[in-house]
Each structure stands twice: as C-alpha cells, then as structure tokens.
Design a protein around this motif. Structure first.
Motif, PDB file in Angstrom:
ATOM      1  N   UNK A   1      -7.282   6.855 -16.081  1.00  0.00           N
ATOM      2  CA  UNK A   1      -8.292   7.003 -15.032  1.00  0.00           C
ATOM      3  C   UNK A   1      -8.094   6.002 -13.900  1.00  0.00           C
ATOM      4  N   UNK A   2      -7.217   5.030 -14.116  1.00  0.00           N
ATOM      5  CA  UNK A   2      -7.029   3.963 -13.134  1.00  0.00           C
ATOM      6  C   UNK A   2      -5.634   4.014 -12.515  1.00  0.00           C
ATOM      7  N   UNK A   3      -5.157   5.237 -12.312  1.00  0.00           N
ATOM      8  CA  UNK A   3      -3.836   5.399 -11.697  1.00  0.00           C
ATOM      9  C   UNK A   3      -3.834   4.862 -10.273  1.00  0.00           C
ATOM     10  N   UNK A   4      -4.980   4.960  -9.601  1.00  0.00           N
ATOM     11  CA  UNK A   4      -5.115   4.383  -8.258  1.00  0.00           C
ATOM     12  C   UNK A   4      -5.538   2.935  -8.405  1.00  0.00           C
ATOM     13  N   UNK A   5      -4.730   2.020  -7.914  1.00  0.00           N
ATOM     14  CA  UNK A   5      -4.994   0.591  -8.032  1.00  0.00           C
ATOM     15  C   UNK A   5      -5.491   0.039  -6.701  1.00  0.00           C
ATOM     16  N   UNK A   6      -6.550  -0.770  -6.763  1.00  0.00           N
ATOM     17  CA  UNK A   6      -7.059  -1.434  -5.560  1.00  0.00           C
ATOM     18  C   UNK A   6      -6.246  -2.705  -5.358  1.00  0.00           C
ATOM     19  N   UNK A   7      -5.410  -2.707  -4.340  1.00  0.00           N
ATOM     20  CA  UNK A   7      -4.560  -3.862  -4.058  1.00  0.00           C
ATOM     21  C   UNK A   7      -5.285  -4.860  -3.162  1.00  0.00           C
ATOM     22  N   UNK A   8      -5.951  -4.337  -2.153  1.00  0.00           N
ATOM     23  CA  UNK A   8      -6.683  -5.217  -1.245  1.00  0.00           C
ATOM     24  C   UNK A   8      -7.806  -4.418  -0.600  1.00  0.00           C
ATOM     25  N   UNK A   9      -8.947  -5.044  -0.390  1.00  0.00           N
ATOM     26  CA  UNK A   9     -10.071  -4.400   0.283  1.00  0.00           C
ATOM     27  C   UNK A   9     -10.339  -5.088   1.602  1.00  0.00           C
ATOM     28  N   UNK A  10     -10.564  -4.286   2.620  1.00  0.00           N
ATOM     29  CA  UNK A  10     -10.978  -4.817   3.923  1.00  0.00           C
ATOM     30  C   UNK A  10     -12.219  -4.043   4.353  1.00  0.00           C
ATOM     31  N   UNK A  11     -13.345  -4.715   4.390  1.00  0.00           N
ATOM     32  CA  UNK A  11     -14.607  -4.089   4.760  1.00  0.00           C
ATOM     33  C   UNK A  11     -15.006  -4.599   6.141  1.00  0.00           C
ATOM     34  N   UNK A  12     -15.059  -3.680   7.089  1.00  0.00           N
ATOM     35  CA  UNK A  12     -15.437  -4.049   8.441  1.00  0.00           C
ATOM     36  C   UNK A  12     -16.954  -4.021   8.574  1.00  0.00           C
ATOM     37  N   UNK A  13     -17.518  -5.096   9.049  1.00  0.00           N
ATOM     38  CA  UNK A  13     -18.965  -5.177   9.192  1.00  0.00           C
ATOM     39  C   UNK A  13     -19.441  -4.234  10.287  1.00  0.00           C
ATOM     40  N   UNK A  14     -20.588  -3.616  10.023  1.00  0.00           N
ATOM     41  CA  UNK A  14     -21.185  -2.713  10.997  1.00  0.00           C
ATOM     42  C   UNK A  14     -21.875  -3.545  12.079  1.00  0.00           C
ATOM     43  N   UNK A  15     -21.443  -3.342  13.321  1.00  0.00           N
ATOM     44  CA  UNK A  15     -22.026  -4.107  14.419  1.00  0.00           C
ATOM     45  C   UNK A  15     -23.266  -3.424  14.992  1.00  0.00           C
ATOM     46  N   UNK A  16     -23.393  -2.149  14.775  1.00  0.00           N
ATOM     47  CA  UNK A  16     -24.520  -1.393  15.300  1.00  0.00           C
ATOM     48  C   UNK A  16     -25.336  -0.863  14.134  1.00  0.00           C
ATOM     49  N   UNK A  17     -26.625  -1.178  14.127  1.00  0.00           N
ATOM     50  CA  UNK A  17     -27.489  -0.730  13.042  1.00  0.00           C
ATOM     51  C   UNK A  17     -28.618   0.120  13.616  1.00  0.00           C
ATOM     52  N   UNK A  18     -28.293   1.365  13.949  1.00  0.00           N
ATOM     53  CA  UNK A  18     -29.305   2.258  14.497  1.00  0.00           C
ATOM     54  C   UNK A  18     -30.414   2.518  13.495  1.00  0.00           C
ATOM     55  N   UNK A  19     -30.052   2.652  12.234  1.00  0.00           N
ATOM     56  CA  UNK A  19     -31.035   2.991  11.219  1.00  0.00           C
ATOM     57  C   UNK A  19     -32.113   1.914  11.104  1.00  0.00           C
ATOM     58  N   UNK A  20     -31.746   0.658  11.325  1.00  0.00           N
ATOM     59  CA  UNK A  20     -32.708  -0.433  11.187  1.00  0.00           C
ATOM     60  C   UNK A  20     -33.402  -0.824  12.486  1.00  0.00           C
ATOM     61  N   UNK A  21     -33.059  -0.156  13.591  1.00  0.00           N
ATOM     62  CA  UNK A  21     -33.638  -0.526  14.886  1.00  0.00           C
ATOM     63  C   UNK A  21     -35.079  -0.037  15.001  1.00  0.00           C
TER      64      UNK A  21
END
Length: 342
Positions: A203-223
C-alpha cells in the motif's frame, strides 16, 4: 456491496494536515449531527493520522459521538491507497449509512476510491444535504429516510437532487464553506475507539520524499468583509477600484468567474460554484451580474450590497441593498466617503 443498514451511523472523514483538522471536516460534523438526529442514529468520524489524539476531542466537541482513531506513523501524510484501505475496512465492519467527505483535493481523491471499493454510489461537490422519503420513479416503491444530495448541475444552471436507492453507504463530497461551522461544546462527551489498521507494504508503493506546503496568502473564507468585482468592472486596470474600496473598508478582494476568465484577476480570488464559498458579514458585489454560479458561493452572506448599472441584474434579487449606477462613479464616491469618515 455493503449491506443496507438503516440503523447505521452518519460518518465524517476527518481530514487533517500536520495535526490540524481541516475546516470543512468540522463544518461537516455539524451537518452530520443534524442528519443523524433526524435519523435517530449516532455520528461517527474516522480520523487517520499520526499523533492526532487531541483532534479526536475537538471532533466530539463539534457533535461527534464515536471517533474511530487510526493512529499509525505511516499515516502521517496522505497517500491514497493506505487511507482508502483504512476507510474501506471500517465501513465494511461498521456499515454506516452515510459517509461525508470534504470536497478538497484529498477528499476528491479518496472518496471515489472508497466508493468504488465498496460498490457505493457517490455524489461530488454537494452544496446541501437533507433527509426525506423518496418514491422510486421506476418501481413506485417509497424509500424512507434517504439522503438528498443537492448540487448545481449543467454549469450551475439548475440545482439537481440526487438520491441513492440501492448502493450503501450513501456517499458524498461537500464543498468547503457551504455548511455553517457550529460553536463547539467543550463539555460534550463521546467515545474514542482506537483502531489498529491492517496495512501491508504494497500500500506504500508511493513514497513521500519531500513535502512543500505553500502557505495561503488569501483567506476569502475567513474574511468578514469582501469586495468582489465582476466582468462589469471592464478591465484589469479598472480592478484597481475594487482594491481601493477593499482597502478603504478593510476587506478582502474577490471576483466572479467572468472577471477571472477575462484575466482581470487571479483564480485564487474567484467566488462561486467553481471557486470559494464565503459567508462574510458584508459582501459588496461590484459589476457582477449575479449568475446562479456566483450566487451559490455568496448568497449566505449576512449583508449584501450590489452595485450595477443594470437595474434588472439578477444580483439584486439576493442583495439587501442595491445601487444602480456606473461603478466608475459610485466606487470612488464610496472610497472618498469612507476615508473622510475615518
């Protein structure tokens, strides 16, 4: 195929990232609570991840009765195969009658896989859910307490109600922001069931080598305040008027799909059926005609002000206040008035 179980729970897939529950999962807990109360059953939530025990208590505070806590170091980051295996095993064992997912990137990936494995029906991108008795048009048989799965169809030109008579659980993905987030009850009690997943290496044939999460600069939902421009703004340069008005009143900038498609502003600002669903305290619609696709994403705003030169524009049908006039005249006057007031 999962056996039909009219006493089965209403479940929510509790999506989390870095131990933080996704807003849509918390929103779905409130709607699951309402649906379960109508059916006279319990609410369950499936929470896979690593070190997510504290999140289980937050789910209980949002209305969940049973949290199926699946903690495993290998489930720290989402991968389709192991997460689907966890859901399929639990659904097969406990036979819920309804399973709700957020229509996020993860939910849209996971839900179809689980639906296929359990031979269940699934409706994507729902905007509302209700319980009702339904008469099968084919057999005239009356089915009690089915889930009405409501979503826009044909480009948003109609609202379709979809029901599933035969395959269970009834499974849907729901768009973020369309369900209100209820106030948590921190004194609420529930049960946490620790589940040991059965996961093999395949089930783990896909390996996570590195994660890059870009922060959301615009938060319309919370405005709390949003100023949105449409195709009627006329040009990318004219969109500066929208930014000026938003800046004057401390609001976020949104847009209709027509404005985005015209290249006036980026897609991250899009509000509507194919964009973000918002519920601000104040929504100013400037040069927006008010097609149903756009209204679906903003008509639950507490106060709506529309500015449009066409007095017959559909946006006025949902607006609390309307200004008929040229936005290039009206908006500068509003900016001037707000700045003088400050």
């Amino acid at each position: 195929m999962i056996e039909k179980n009219m006493n089965g729970e209403v479940w929510v897939f509790a999506e989390q990232q870095d131990v933080e529950l996704h807003d849509v999962s918390l929103e779905l807990c409130g709607r699951a609570r309402k649906l379960a109360d109508q059916l006279g059953v319990r609410v369950g939530a499936v929470l896979p991840g690593k070190n997510v025990t504290l999140s289980a208590q937050r789910l209980i505070a949002q209305g969940v009765d049973h949290v199926y806590l699946v903690e495993d170091d290998r489930l720290e980051y989402f991968r389709t195969d192991p997460f689907a295996k966890v859901l399929v095993d639990l659904i097969t064992q406990h036979k819920p009658q309804i399973v709700l997912y957020g229509a996020t990137n993860i939910g849209r990936d996971l839900a179809p896989r689980v639906a296929s494995a359990t031979r269940s029906g699934m409706t994507a991108d729902c905007t509302d859910l209700e319980i009702s008795d339904v008469t099968d048009a084919r057999t005239k048989e009356v089915h009690q307490n089915l889930l009405l799965q409501i979503r826009p169809a044909f480009g948003g030109n109609i609202i379709a109600t979809i029901v599933n008579y035969d395959q269970w659980p009834q499974m849907v993905t729901v768009r973020e922001g369309v369900m209100p987030l209820l106030e948590p009850d921190l004194n609420r009690k529930g049960n946490v069931h620790r589940v040991q997943p059965i996961l093999d290496d395949t089930l783990f044939a896909v390996e996570v080598i590195r994660r890059h999460v870009e922060k959301r600069h615009l938060n319309l939902k919370g405005a709390r305040i949003i100023v949105a421009g449409g195709a009627g703004v006329g040009s990318k340069e004219n969109f500066n008027l929208i930014y000026e008005l938003a800046g004057a009143i401390g609001g976020a900038v949104g847009a209709s799909r027509a404005a985005v498609d015209s290249g006036y502003i980026g897609h991250e600002h899009q509000i509507g059926q194919t964009g973000t669903t918002v519920r601000p305290a104040l929504y100013l619609a400037v040069g927006i005609s008010g097609a149903i696709q756009h209204r679906a994403g903003m008509e639950e705003s507490a106060k709506i002000i529309a500015i449009n030169s066409d007095k017959d524009a559909p946006i006025f049908s949902v607006a609390h206040y309307g200004i008929v006039g040229d936005l290039k005249t009206v908006v500068p006057m509003m900016v001037k008035a707000f700045k003088e007031r400050v």
